[in-house]
Design an enzyme around this catalytic site. Structure first.
Site, short mmCIF file in Angstrom:
data_model
loop_
_atom_site.label_atom_id
_atom_site.label_comp_id
_atom_site.label_asym_id
_atom_site.label_seq_id
_atom_site.Cartn_x
_atom_site.Cartn_y
_atom_site.Cartn_z
N CYS A 28 0.81 -1.23 0.00
CA CYS A 28 0.00 0.00 0.00
C CYS A 28 0.84 1.28 0.00
O CYS A 28 0.33 2.36 -0.25
CB CYS A 28 -0.95 -0.01 1.20
SG CYS A 28 -1.98 -1.49 1.24
N HIS B 262 -3.32 7.01 1.77
CA HIS B 262 -3.74 5.70 1.29
C HIS B 262 -5.14 5.43 1.83
O HIS B 262 -5.41 5.61 3.02
CB HIS B 262 -2.75 4.64 1.76
CG HIS B 262 -3.27 3.25 1.67
ND1 HIS B 262 -3.84 2.74 0.52
CD2 HIS B 262 -3.33 2.25 2.61
CE1 HIS B 262 -4.23 1.50 0.75
NE2 HIS B 262 -3.93 1.18 2.00
N ASN C 231 -10.21 -0.40 -0.25
CA ASN C 231 -8.75 -0.32 -0.22
C ASN C 231 -8.19 -0.97 -1.48
O ASN C 231 -8.26 -2.18 -1.65
CB ASN C 231 -8.26 -1.05 1.04
CG ASN C 231 -6.74 -1.07 1.16
OD1 ASN C 231 -6.01 -0.80 0.22
ND2 ASN C 231 -6.26 -1.40 2.35
#
Length: 330
Positions: free
Chosen positions: A114, A255, A285
């Site tokens: 990520c 993020h 996500n």
């Protein structure tokens, strides 16, 4: 050569057409729309169908970014693909290079989960600042739905698929104002997509392992704790390097992992909500794709304007985390 700064001159994004909302997930696991929304802020996520590939999503996002930058694919010197879910374990950047027709570009994958987009941004900047390359395409793309255990309600509600891309170009003024990157492998067990060992006897007495992976495993509480502590810290470090105070930041772009993390980080940094970019509710996500996907959406909506100062931070598996302070546009 006098052009030793970088400018981020174009963005693009691509997501699969198929969306899965929270209500549909209740058929798979014991959960509810209310439970998912209040704990994560996610309402739906996009899922790549079997016919869709990571390289096709990455290529679609890249076409947009190249067009927005006003260059051609043949102008690219380097393609960096930040991904943890390539179509090919040897890497997918070269497939993207071929699909774009970027015949001059060298291409390789970069894996930092990520944090991949932020790590990629800093990596791309070094090639430009040293005068080696002038035009770099940076892509963040992941198809995490391939690696989710759809019976694990702690993780299956979180992840989605997508791609985002930016073009970085050599510039007289340097628009990457500051950055900081960190890793802590001792925390790897909190979030991973681990190798699943199984063996095969080749000849008597010689066993080799077979290649396969377990689904995503995550300790949500620990990752949450890590993020709200480390992310404000790393953004402060990057701002210090940029010689900027937090009030000079126009946009906080984190993020897109969890709305509660985004809000907690903004609060700790004393950044008001109207400066926070979030599109987590629609996409979940998307790992390395989340920052460029949210950035491109904000640019196309007219929110992010040329010269706006953006504080971006990625964090996740590794564990890795990093921040970059940059000015949008030429």
């Amino acid at each position: 050569m006098d052009k030793l700064g970088i400018a981020i001159t174009g963005s693009g994004s691509a997501v699969p057409d198929t969306s899965l909302d929270n209500q549909a997930l209740t058929a798979l696991v014991e959960t509810s729309d209310d439970w998912i929304t209040t704990r994560t802020g996610i309402r739906q996520r996009r899922l790549a169908l079997p016919a869709e590939s990571l390289s096709s999503l990455a290529t679609a996002a890249s076409h947009q970014a190249i067009a927005a930058a006003g260059i051609k694919a043949t102008d690219l010197d380097l393609i960096l693909l930040a991904t943890s879910t390539p179509d090919d374990l040897f890497g997918s950047a070269c497939q993207v290079q071929a699909q774009l027709g970027a015949t001059k570009a060298v291409a390789f994958d970069l894996t930092a989960a990520c944090s991949g987009f932020v790590f990629g941004l800093v990596t791309a900047a070094q090639y430009i600042r040293t005068g080696v390359y002038q035009n770099v395409l940076l892509i963040g793309a992941d198809i995490l739905s391939r690696w989710v255990d759809w019976q694990d309600r702690r993780t299956c509600v979180l992840f989605g698929d997508g791609a985002g891309a930016v073009v970085l170009q050599a510039s007289k003024s340097d628009r990457l104002l500051g950055f900081a990157l960190k890793s802590d492998g001792s925390q790897n067990h909190h979030l991973n997509l681990a190798y699943a060992p199984s063996s095969q006897e080749l000849v008597p007495g010689i066993h080799v392992t077979k290649g396969t992976y377990q689904p995503i495993s995550m300790n949500g509480k620990e990752v949450y704790r890590f993020a709200i502590q480390k992310v404000p810290e790393i953004i402060d470090k990057a701002l210090f390097q940029a010689n900027l105070s937090v009030d000079k930041v126009d946009w906080l772009l984190l993020h897109q992992a969890n709305q509660r993390i985004i809000e907690a980080v903004a609060q700790r940094l004393d950044i008001p909500q109207h400066k926070v970019i979030s599109n987590l509710a629609s996409y979940g996500n998307t790992s390395a794709a989340s920052i460029p996907l949210a950035l491109d959406e904000a640019v196309r909506q007219g929110k992010v304007q040329p010269n706006d100062i953006i504080a971006a931070s990625g964090f996740g598996a590794g564990l890795t985390w990093g921040a970059a302070i940059f000015q949008w546009g030429r």
